[in-house]
Design a protein around this motif. Sequence first.
Motif, PDB file in Angstrom:
ATOM      1  N   ALA A 117      33.324  46.441  17.084  1.00  0.00           N
ATOM      2  CA  ALA A 117      33.412  45.159  16.383  1.00  0.00           C
ATOM      3  C   ALA A 117      33.851  44.020  17.304  1.00  0.00           C
ATOM      4  CB  ALA A 117      34.369  45.271  15.200  1.00  0.00           C
ATOM      5  N   SER A 118      34.643  44.335  18.342  1.00  0.00           N
ATOM      6  CA  SER A 118      35.127  43.297  19.259  1.00  0.00           C
ATOM      7  C   SER A 118      34.488  43.408  20.633  1.00  0.00           C
ATOM      8  CB  SER A 118      36.656  43.387  19.389  1.00  0.00           C
ATOM      9  OG  SER A 118      37.285  43.118  18.155  1.00  0.00           O
ATOM     10  N   SER A 119      33.367  44.084  20.695  1.00  0.00           N
ATOM     11  CA  SER A 119      32.696  44.277  21.979  1.00  0.00           C
ATOM     12  C   SER A 119      32.347  42.935  22.623  1.00  0.00           C
ATOM     13  CB  SER A 119      31.431  45.099  21.780  1.00  0.00           C
ATOM     14  OG  SER A 119      30.773  45.313  23.004  1.00  0.00           O
ATOM     15  N   GLY A 120      32.692  42.807  23.899  1.00  0.00           N
ATOM     16  CA  GLY A 120      32.387  41.589  24.636  1.00  0.00           C
ATOM     17  C   GLY A 120      33.427  40.494  24.489  1.00  0.00           C
ATOM     18  N   ARG A 121      34.439  40.709  23.659  1.00  0.00           N
ATOM     19  CA  ARG A 121      35.451  39.675  23.451  1.00  0.00           C
ATOM     20  C   ARG A 121      36.595  39.856  24.440  1.00  0.00           C
ATOM     21  NH1 ARG A 121      38.394  38.042  17.686  1.00  0.00           N
ATOM     22  NH2 ARG A 121      38.357  35.805  18.097  1.00  0.00           N
ATOM     23  N   ARG A 122      36.966  38.778  25.107  1.00  0.00           N
ATOM     24  CA  ARG A 122      38.068  38.816  26.079  1.00  0.00           C
ATOM     25  C   ARG A 122      39.332  38.287  25.403  1.00  0.00           C
ATOM     26  NH1 ARG A 122      37.754  36.217  31.490  1.00  0.00           N
ATOM     27  NH2 ARG A 122      39.447  37.712  31.808  1.00  0.00           N
ATOM     28  N   ILE A 123      40.346  39.126  25.353  1.00  0.00           N
ATOM     29  CA  ILE A 123      41.584  38.784  24.645  1.00  0.00           C
ATOM     30  C   ILE A 123      42.759  38.827  25.614  1.00  0.00           C
ATOM     31  CG2 ILE A 123      43.180  39.474  22.818  1.00  0.00           C
ATOM     32  CD1 ILE A 123      40.842  40.665  21.300  1.00  0.00           C
ATOM     33  N   ASN A 124      43.548  37.763  25.618  1.00  0.00           N
ATOM     34  CA  ASN A 124      44.819  37.746  26.338  1.00  0.00           C
ATOM     35  C   ASN A 124      45.916  38.048  25.332  1.00  0.00           C
ATOM     36  OD1 ASN A 124      47.444  36.246  27.233  1.00  0.00           O
ATOM     37  ND2 ASN A 124      46.250  36.466  29.105  1.00  0.00           N
ATOM     38  N   LEU A 125      46.614  39.130  25.546  1.00  0.00           N
ATOM     39  CA  LEU A 125      47.670  39.569  24.634  1.00  0.00           C
ATOM     40  C   LEU A 125      48.996  39.441  25.357  1.00  0.00           C
ATOM     41  CD1 LEU A 125      48.439  40.921  21.920  1.00  0.00           C
ATOM     42  CD2 LEU A 125      48.071  43.132  23.028  1.00  0.00           C
TER      43      LEU A 125
END
Length: 550
Positions: A117-125
């Motif tokens: 579902a979040s494929s390709g999404r870049r997340i800074n946590l």
Amino acid sequence: MTPADLAELVRATTLKVLAAAGLDVSVVPEALTVERPRNPEHGDYASNIAMQIAKKVGRPPRQLAELIVAELGEADGIAAAEIAGPGFINIRLGAAAQGAIVERVLDQGSGYGAGDASSGRRINLEFVSANPTGPIHLGGTRWAAVGDALGRVLSSQGADVTREYYFNDHGSQIDRFTDSLVAAATGGPTPENGYAGEYISQIAADVLERRPDALALPDAERAEAFRSIGVELMFAHIKSSLSEFGTEFDVYFHENSLFESGAVDRAVEELEKSGNLYEAEGAWWLRSSDFGDDKDRVVIKSDGHAAYIAGDIAYLRDKRARGFDLCIYMLGADHHGYIGRLKAVAAAFGDDPSSVEVLIGQMVNLVRDGAAVKMSKRAGTVITLDDLVEAIGVDAARYALIRSSVDQSLDIDLELWASSSNENPVYYVQYAHARLCSLARNAADLGVSADVARLDLLDHPREGDLIRTIGEFPRVVATAAELREPHRVARYLEELAGTYHRFYDSCRVLPRGDEEPTAVHSARLALCSAARQVVANGLGLLGVTAPEKM
């Protein structure tokens, strides 16, 4: 057939009957869900799709449900489909369709539960980010556990997650830390608003061990020696504690670098040029109220020094420049105002405010013998990550901090979480895994092997309960990622453990005595192998070990 498979079947069936009846198919939602009824007598799964779309297509819900049920009942894997109440559709799966869930788990192994579902999404946590002025307190410890688990859950859904620690090495708190170290080294009293505790004395001694001449230096040089070495030592301790806790970071970002590199000045200049910064009362203000914040914020104070938010502005700009689609901040209970503030900063730079999410965690309290534990010998005034791990261990500490929603305050009963009893949630889940591993070893000794060829023999109610619970795992993980709620995985594991224990008490998995192994034994062993895999996968998402023996 997993719940996701069944949901897609119900959707396809609904589209088919609507088209055949000449009704509007566009009313059928893209994401359709099926639920497990509270009462197993109502079926394995239920759908309210007929009630959901009846008004939109101008048909009574039960009439629409009759069309869906008639078609659905003929589908492969469906044992029965019935109408209940005003238009609910109750569905029972055939044994073979349920067995397919077991096959899928065994086929996918450690990958079962993953999604795209979040494929390709870049997340800074960004999480923890405690000031390098003392050990990590319980609030930061909660984020160390929850943030790490959230990162694992998001990654399992295809996201490219960067775990980041914002190192607050700029500002007045570092000055107070430095003054406290100098006072400890010279035997003076702790400065007003300074830091105390055994760790301050130890760091001061370690600074002198590295720089024996530090106290003989001129004041400015002495302060710099204690500051630079002291912060380095404190941060090394923080990183070591986090690593031992099972929490690692991809990036350690230094706040001070934003000022030294000129990033703060550039960000302020950009906001000024865009008209989103204005001068008033000798200070420079961000027009944050224009972007949903409750008030405008001072960025450059009247004395010319940068306010704290200046660093936040430059930091968010830096994150977005690094190409992150979403920046998630995990902050303490006293940072609620940061939600509107950071979203306003994003909007002021022309970004979508939804590119920023702020999660607020509530307080954690420790309880022993019914009374609150309030002080740490090492830290002086607060309970630390090290204190909690020493009291109950890493696994129990992580699980205890993760299993409750972060928007709730949390009391941790040290006696309970240190116990080896079924009342201890982490013990209960880990014991289920160890019991399943023991079962596999005993099966090997008896020469019994798992076999998926006759999973259709698994028709006992407890077997069905366990299979359907296993089938829920991918949905639970996907929801935990979507809602940023890794506690859902922990609660699911407790449900799974309970379901397995009840199954084991009702269904004999291995032959007794001289009894010959049968196809049912092998099929049940395959089911147990699937259950063990799911427990291990779930614990892995929480960063908690899955012991093979207890």
